[in-house]
Scaffold this motif. Structure first.
Motif, PDB file in Angstrom:
ATOM      1  N   SER A  57      -4.487   2.714   0.687  1.00  0.00           N
ATOM      2  CA  SER A  57      -5.037   4.191   0.287  1.00  0.00           C
ATOM      3  C   SER A  57      -5.795   4.972   1.415  1.00  0.00           C
ATOM      4  O   SER A  57      -6.595   5.853   1.192  1.00  0.00           O
ATOM      5  N   HIS A 138      -4.523   8.836   5.407  1.00  0.00           N
ATOM      6  CA  HIS A 138      -4.386   9.415   3.856  1.00  0.00           C
ATOM      7  C   HIS A 138      -5.253   8.916   2.969  1.00  0.00           C
ATOM      8  O   HIS A 138      -6.017   8.057   3.116  1.00  0.00           O
ATOM      9  N   TRP A 139      -5.658   9.622   1.889  1.00  0.00           N
ATOM     10  CA  TRP A 139      -6.485   9.074   0.684  1.00  0.00           C
ATOM     11  C   TRP A 139      -5.354   9.038  -0.242  1.00  0.00           C
ATOM     12  O   TRP A 139      -5.262  10.207  -1.135  1.00  0.00           O
ATOM     13  N   ASN A 140      -5.149   7.868  -0.782  1.00  0.00           N
ATOM     14  CA  ASN A 140      -4.314   7.722  -1.885  1.00  0.00           C
ATOM     15  C   ASN A 140      -3.092   8.440  -1.682  1.00  0.00           C
ATOM     16  O   ASN A 140      -2.363   8.315  -0.600  1.00  0.00           O
ATOM     17  N   GLU A 141      -2.391   9.339  -2.424  1.00  0.00           N
ATOM     18  CA  GLU A 141      -1.430  10.252  -2.122  1.00  0.00           C
ATOM     19  C   GLU A 141      -1.494  11.562  -1.313  1.00  0.00           C
ATOM     20  O   GLU A 141      -0.785  12.079  -0.964  1.00  0.00           O
ATOM     21  N   ARG A 142      -2.827  11.693  -1.135  1.00  0.00           N
ATOM     22  CA  ARG A 142      -3.124  12.999  -0.349  1.00  0.00           C
ATOM     23  C   ARG A 142      -3.177  12.604   0.885  1.00  0.00           C
ATOM     24  O   ARG A 142      -4.017  11.709   1.653  1.00  0.00           O
ATOM     25  N   GLY A 143      -2.121  13.132   1.824  1.00  0.00           N
ATOM     26  CA  GLY A 143      -1.902  12.787   3.417  1.00  0.00           C
ATOM     27  C   GLY A 143      -2.694  14.048   4.226  1.00  0.00           C
ATOM     28  O   GLY A 143      -2.771  15.002   3.632  1.00  0.00           O
ATOM     29  N   PHE A 144      -3.340  13.496   5.272  1.00  0.00           N
ATOM     30  CA  PHE A 144      -4.162  14.445   6.047  1.00  0.00           C
ATOM     31  C   PHE A 144      -3.501  14.556   7.282  1.00  0.00           C
ATOM     32  O   PHE A 144      -3.099  15.726   7.679  1.00  0.00           O
TER      33      PHE A 144
END
Length: 173
Positions: A57, A138-144
């Motif tokens: 995550s 990324h944070w879980n499914e949110r990609g940076f």
């Protein structure tokens, strides 16, 4: 010793370790070597655009080819323009570094990380026509963003310079 001689010697004594100092060359060289080695390993061993979680995550190995600059901005820009832009910015950083008289070893390290990171990505751009990125934040499914170790150096370098020149006004290294 005459006053003119003493005045002329003082600026050289207060200069920070420059680009050709042992510290400068070591940090620039180490940054380029570690960056290029890590990209070579990633390119040889990671399947393109298939992730492997390192820290669930948060951080994954995920190889991509970045034809743009930071955060994939400028993906449509001509590669030669990006090469020239990177070379000019690197030359400006070296010029500023050479003229710096405050900040000591911390500032020199910041400048060296910027130059080393820029050279690492410049080598990729010249050699491959793109920069190899392989670390996916990324944070879980949110990609940076996907980045590489040269980008890490290009982040830490300015942080060190900001620390020395902006956040520590009474202490210069």
């Amino acid at each position: 010793m005459t006053p003119e001689t003493d005045t002329e010697a003082a600026p050289a004594a207060t200069r920070i370790p420059g680009p050709l100092s042992a510290l400068g060359l070591a940090i620039v060289g180490l940054t380029v070597v570690v960056d290029q080695l890590s990209k070579w390993i990633a390119d040889a061993n990671l399947v393109y655009q298939q992730g492997i979680e390192l820290i669930p995550s948060l951080l994954a190995l995920y190889r991509v080819n970045n034809t743009g600059i930071a955060f994939s901005l400028g993906n449509s820009a001509d590669s030669l323009i990006l090469i020239a832009l990177t070379a000019v910015v690197t030359a400006v950083v070296i010029y500023v570094w050479r003229g710096s008289t405050e900040g000591g070893r911390i500032a020199a390290t910041g400048f060296a990380l910027i130059v080393g990171g820029a050279l690492g990505n410049l080598i990729d751009r010249v050699w491959h026509g793109h920069v190899i990125d392989f670390l996916f934040l990324h944070w879980n499914e949110r990609g940076f963003f996907v980045f590489n170790l040269a980008d890490v150096a290009l982040t830490i370098g300015p942080i060190l310079l900001a620390w020395v020149y902006l956040l520590q006004p009474g202490k210069k290294g």
